[in-house]
Motif scaffolding. Structure first.
Motif, PDB file in Angstrom:
ATOM      1  N   ALA A  22      32.565  31.164  45.391  1.00 38.13           N
ATOM      2  CA  ALA A  22      33.585  31.485  46.597  1.00 38.13           C
ATOM      3  C   ALA A  22      35.025  31.145  46.574  1.00 38.13           C
ATOM      4  O   ALA A  22      35.403  29.878  47.013  1.00 38.13           O
ATOM      5  CB  ALA A  22      33.024  31.197  48.132  1.00 38.13           C
ATOM      6  N   PRO A  23      35.570  31.382  45.425  1.00 34.70           N
ATOM      7  CA  PRO A  23      36.634  30.984  45.084  1.00 34.70           C
ATOM      8  C   PRO A  23      37.966  31.124  46.088  1.00 34.70           C
ATOM      9  O   PRO A  23      39.145  30.352  46.077  1.00 34.70           O
ATOM     10  CB  PRO A  23      37.161  31.574  43.851  1.00 34.70           C
ATOM     11  CG  PRO A  23      36.392  32.985  44.033  1.00 34.70           C
ATOM     12  CD  PRO A  23      35.178  32.690  44.751  1.00 34.70           C
ATOM     13  N   ARG A  28      43.955  32.275  52.754  1.00 38.69           N
ATOM     14  CA  ARG A  28      43.807  33.387  51.696  1.00 38.69           C
ATOM     15  C   ARG A  28      42.506  34.193  51.965  1.00 38.69           C
ATOM     16  O   ARG A  28      42.563  35.570  51.912  1.00 38.69           O
ATOM     17  CB  ARG A  28      43.835  32.783  50.134  1.00 38.69           C
ATOM     18  CG  ARG A  28      45.286  32.261  49.757  1.00 38.69           C
ATOM     19  CD  ARG A  28      44.883  31.670  48.259  1.00 38.69           C
ATOM     20  NE  ARG A  28      44.679  32.942  47.432  1.00 38.69           N
ATOM     21  CZ  ARG A  28      44.115  32.749  46.414  1.00 38.69           C
ATOM     22  NH1 ARG A  28      43.670  31.657  45.626  1.00 38.69           N
ATOM     23  NH2 ARG A  28      43.599  33.754  45.431  1.00 38.69           N
ATOM     24  N   ALA A  29      41.690  33.188  52.385  1.00 38.75           N
ATOM     25  CA  ALA A  29      40.267  34.275  52.489  1.00 38.75           C
ATOM     26  C   ALA A  29      40.484  35.174  53.820  1.00 38.75           C
ATOM     27  O   ALA A  29      40.058  36.426  53.784  1.00 38.75           O
ATOM     28  CB  ALA A  29      39.078  33.057  52.919  1.00 38.75           C
ATOM     29  N   LEU A  32      42.548  38.035  52.766  1.00 44.12           N
ATOM     30  CA  LEU A  32      41.807  39.199  52.043  1.00 44.12           C
ATOM     31  C   LEU A  32      41.007  39.923  52.863  1.00 44.12           C
ATOM     32  O   LEU A  32      40.764  40.959  52.605  1.00 44.12           O
ATOM     33  CB  LEU A  32      41.200  38.280  50.778  1.00 44.12           C
ATOM     34  CG  LEU A  32      40.469  39.122  49.709  1.00 44.12           C
ATOM     35  CD1 LEU A  32      41.437  40.112  49.034  1.00 44.12           C
ATOM     36  CD2 LEU A  32      39.807  38.376  48.719  1.00 44.12           C
ATOM     37  N   GLY A  33      40.236  39.369  53.680  1.00 43.96           N
ATOM     38  CA  GLY A  33      39.329  39.866  54.573  1.00 43.96           C
ATOM     39  C   GLY A  33      39.962  40.774  55.526  1.00 43.96           C
ATOM     40  O   GLY A  33      39.591  41.898  55.773  1.00 43.96           O
ATOM     41  N   GLY A  34      41.168  40.447  56.159  1.00 42.64           N
ATOM     42  CA  GLY A  34      41.962  41.250  56.993  1.00 42.64           C
ATOM     43  C   GLY A  34      42.457  42.315  56.120  1.00 42.64           C
ATOM     44  O   GLY A  34      42.593  43.637  56.909  1.00 42.64           O
ATOM     45  N   LEU A  70      33.544  37.372  47.417  1.00 42.46           N
ATOM     46  CA  LEU A  70      34.703  36.086  47.400  1.00 42.46           C
ATOM     47  C   LEU A  70      34.780  35.388  48.493  1.00 42.46           C
ATOM     48  O   LEU A  70      35.739  34.413  48.407  1.00 42.46           O
ATOM     49  CB  LEU A  70      35.890  37.000  46.721  1.00 42.46           C
ATOM     50  CG  LEU A  70      36.002  37.914  45.601  1.00 42.46           C
ATOM     51  CD1 LEU A  70      37.072  38.410  45.336  1.00 42.46           C
ATOM     52  CD2 LEU A  70      35.197  37.008  44.333  1.00 42.46           C
ATOM     53  N   LEU A  71      34.237  36.070  49.516  1.00 44.38           N
ATOM     54  CA  LEU A  71      34.237  35.005  50.847  1.00 44.38           C
ATOM     55  C   LEU A  71      33.427  34.478  51.395  1.00 44.38           C
ATOM     56  O   LEU A  71      32.124  34.816  50.957  1.00 44.38           O
ATOM     57  CB  LEU A  71      34.818  36.220  51.845  1.00 44.38           C
ATOM     58  CG  LEU A  71      36.138  37.263  51.413  1.00 44.38           C
ATOM     59  CD1 LEU A  71      36.192  38.188  52.527  1.00 44.38           C
ATOM     60  CD2 LEU A  71      37.248  36.343  51.204  1.00 44.38           C
ATOM     61  N   ARG A  72      33.278  33.489  52.180  1.00 41.22           N
ATOM     62  CA  ARG A  72      32.203  33.235  52.919  1.00 41.22           C
ATOM     63  C   ARG A  72      31.604  34.261  54.092  1.00 41.22           C
ATOM     64  O   ARG A  72      32.332  35.130  54.166  1.00 41.22           O
ATOM     65  CB  ARG A  72      32.786  31.930  53.719  1.00 41.22           C
ATOM     66  CG  ARG A  72      33.316  30.817  53.214  1.00 41.22           C
ATOM     67  CD  ARG A  72      33.574  29.928  54.109  1.00 41.22           C
ATOM     68  NE  ARG A  72      34.343  28.588  53.567  1.00 41.22           N
ATOM     69  CZ  ARG A  72      34.854  27.455  54.367  1.00 41.22           C
ATOM     70  NH1 ARG A  72      34.924  27.452  55.499  1.00 41.22           N
ATOM     71  NH2 ARG A  72      35.498  26.335  53.589  1.00 41.22           N
TER      72      ARG A  72
END
Length: 567
Positions: A22-23, A28-29, A32-34, A70-72
């Motif tokens: 999960a880089p 940033r996460a 990216l999710g938004g 790539l996300l939690r």
């Protein structure tokens, strides 16, 4: 960092990071999710609902699927939920204004968003545990299986299925004659799942599935229908009058239809179809109205299909065929009523006449009911309906899909919406818009006769197959383990450096969020103890250099040895 930690894992994808890492973390996460949620919401908003752009539907799930690995888990799930719910707001006005449902009905949209979020998390879990093939297949399968489950238990049937967005996309739409609508549900998420795995081999598989679907559709659309055509007139003359018979606006409504019926008969129509609930009539007055409608059928030598609301003795939303020979009318009561708007007694039988069948409006939201007519060999469905203006396109397309599923031509009178004549392959033979306050006439020819399909014969087999595929994915996840396997050093034969970081593997412990020193997969080692050994393996050391592949427990009393416990 040593060379082992730089090697991609056996599940590494195109992005160059080991599958299961999960880089992207922190701000940033969330960014990216938004962004993914926004993209999915916009694509779904315009790619579904009452007026869909079919091409956009194929891309709606893709942004969230791409970023999920790539996300939690919690960030990926929230992005999927918010994005899908935002897209479904295209139905909010329809539910609250047109159907006049209470605001709590919007909770149904939230439930659909939760289904999508669960599908995305299911895909993510399989992918980060090194099962890209299962992820690409089981996640869309779960979506299709849940689509079937919702259609089975919901009072609105399959109304919310994404399958209707592709009704006008030939030859793709023909797949429902083989799989039912659940095949289209699967296909709409399959590309997103395949592309998100970043596997070339799966892309090839996607191409094969797409080509096979299109070839199947072309073959079905290329069939020749030699049945004798029947001319059908579909009429709408709705107004604002109180349509009760005979003491209010009912006689005026009938007078409004009489010239339209006469003109349709002069144009050669053999069947004349009127809308749903054309006139409200008490059971005591029904014989008089029946005689009036029978006179119109006999004098014009037509089969006259009329939709009536029969009040008294339980109240019924009824459709009747009045025959030109004066025989007893064929009668059918609507099976599936709109909750809160139709306090009638539901029907409990099918109605056929000379190979024609009767259904009413919302009945066509339910694949199982139309399939019963297919099993009877019904060659033509006559459907009085009443749209809510805005939903005319969607409801007419839902009807078309029922026709494709079972290979049955359909004449549908959606007053205040769409009047349609469609053949056994779902091709629109004739169509027009029916204004809410003006007359409309549609005349065209259909060829009665059923083109028997696999779906009619086998039913919802594909939905059950999808359920089994999803169950297989669940079994894979349970065999791999999550939190326990990482914490207890069950490495499953993978290099330590290639283990999923804590949260990705289902471990949300705070000390697993970042990589440790050389050779450590997730989790921080205390200063001065970064010896390249995962802390779950503390108490074990590499054996002599000549035996690099073995480990052995330290003798009791040695530093870092596991504690000895008494019985």
């Amino acid at each position: 960092m040593n060379s082992a930690s730089k090697r991609p894992s056996p599940g590494a994808g195109w992005w160059g990071w080991p599958a299961g890492r999960a880089p992207v973390v922190g701000g940033r996460a969330w960014g990216l999710g938004g962004a993914a949620a926004l993209a999915t919401g916009v694509l779904l908003f315009f790619g579904s609902g009452l007026h869909a752009v079919p091409a956009l539907t194929w891309f709606a799930a893709m942004p969230v699927f791409l970023v999920a690995p790539l996300l939690r888990a919690r960030v990926a799930g929230l992005a999927a939920f918010v994005g899908w719910l935002a897209g479904l707001t295209n139905l909010a006005r329809y539910l609250l204004k047109d159907l006049e449902l209470p605001p709590v009905a919007l909770g149904f949209l939230a439930g659909l968003a939760l289904v999508f979020a669960g599908t995305v998390l299911f895909f993510r879990a399989l992918l980060v545990r090194g099962h890209p093939v299962a992820a690409a297949v089981a996640a869309p399968a779960l979506w299709a299986a849940l689509d079937y489950l919702i259609a089975t238990v919901s009072p609105h049937g399959a109304f919310t299925s994404l399958a209707y967005t592709q009704v006008e996309v030939a030859p793709v739409n023909q797949i429902v004659s083989f799989t039912g609508p659940w095949g289209l549900s699967f296909l709409l998420l399959f590309p997103a799942a395949v592309i998100a795995t970043r596997r070339v081999a799966l892309l090839v598989t996607l191409g094969v599935v797409a080509a096979g679907t299109c070839l199947y559709g072309v073959a079905r659309l290329g069939g020749i229908d030699n049945a004798q055509p029947v001319k059908i007139a579909v009429l709408s003359a709705e107004g604002a009058d109180d349509a009760r018979w005979p003491d209010a606006g009912g006689p005026a409504i009938l007078e409004r239809y009489q010239p339209l019926i006469v003109n349709a008969a002069k144009a050669g129509a053999h069947i004349v179809l009127l809308p749903e609930k054309t006139i409200d009539v008490r059971t005591t007055d029904l014989p008089k109205l029946d005689r009036q409608l029978q006179r119109l059928a006999t004098s014009n030598n037509i089969e006259l299909v009329a939709g009536l609301t029969v009040l008294g003795d339980g109240d019924h939303n009824r459709a009747l065929i009045f025959h030109p020979d004066g025989s007893t009318p064929t009668s059918y009561d609507k099976h599936h009523l709109i909750p809160g708007l139709e306090p009638y007694t539901p029907g409990d039988h099918l109605a056929t006449y000379e190979g024609w069948g009767l259904m009413i409006c919302k009945d066509l939201d339910f694949p199982a009911l139309a399939r019963q007519y297919g099993k009877l060999g019904t060659g033509l469905l006559l459907v009085p309906a009443l749209d809510f203006v805005d939903d005319g396109w969607l409801h007419s397309r839902m009807a078309i899909l029922r026709g494709i599923e079972n290979g049955i031509p359909i004449a549908r009178d959606g007053s205040k919406g769409r009047l349609t004549l469609t053949d056994a392959s779902g091709r629109v033979v004739a169509e027009t818009t029916a204004p809410a306050d003006a007359p409309a006439t549609l005349i065209g020819e259909l060829r009665p006769g059923i083109d028997r399909t696999v779906y009619t014969a086998w039913g919802d087999w594909f939905a059950w197959l999808c359920g089994l595929a999803a169950l297989g994915g669940v079994v894979l996840l349970s065999r791999r383990g999550g939190r326990g396997s990482i914490r207890h050093g069950q490495l499953r034969g993978l290099p330590v450096a290639d283990l999923p970081a804590g949260d990705v593997a289902g471990d949300d412990a705070t000390d697993h969020h970042g990589p440790g020193p050389a050779g450590v997969a997730g989790g921080r080692e205390a200063a001065g103890r970064g010896d390249g050994v995962h802390r779950a393996e503390r108490g074990q050391r590499r054996d002599r250099p000549r035996e690099p592949g073995r480990v052995r427990p330290l003798a009791p009393g040695t530093a870092d040895a596991p504690r000895q416990h008494g019985p």
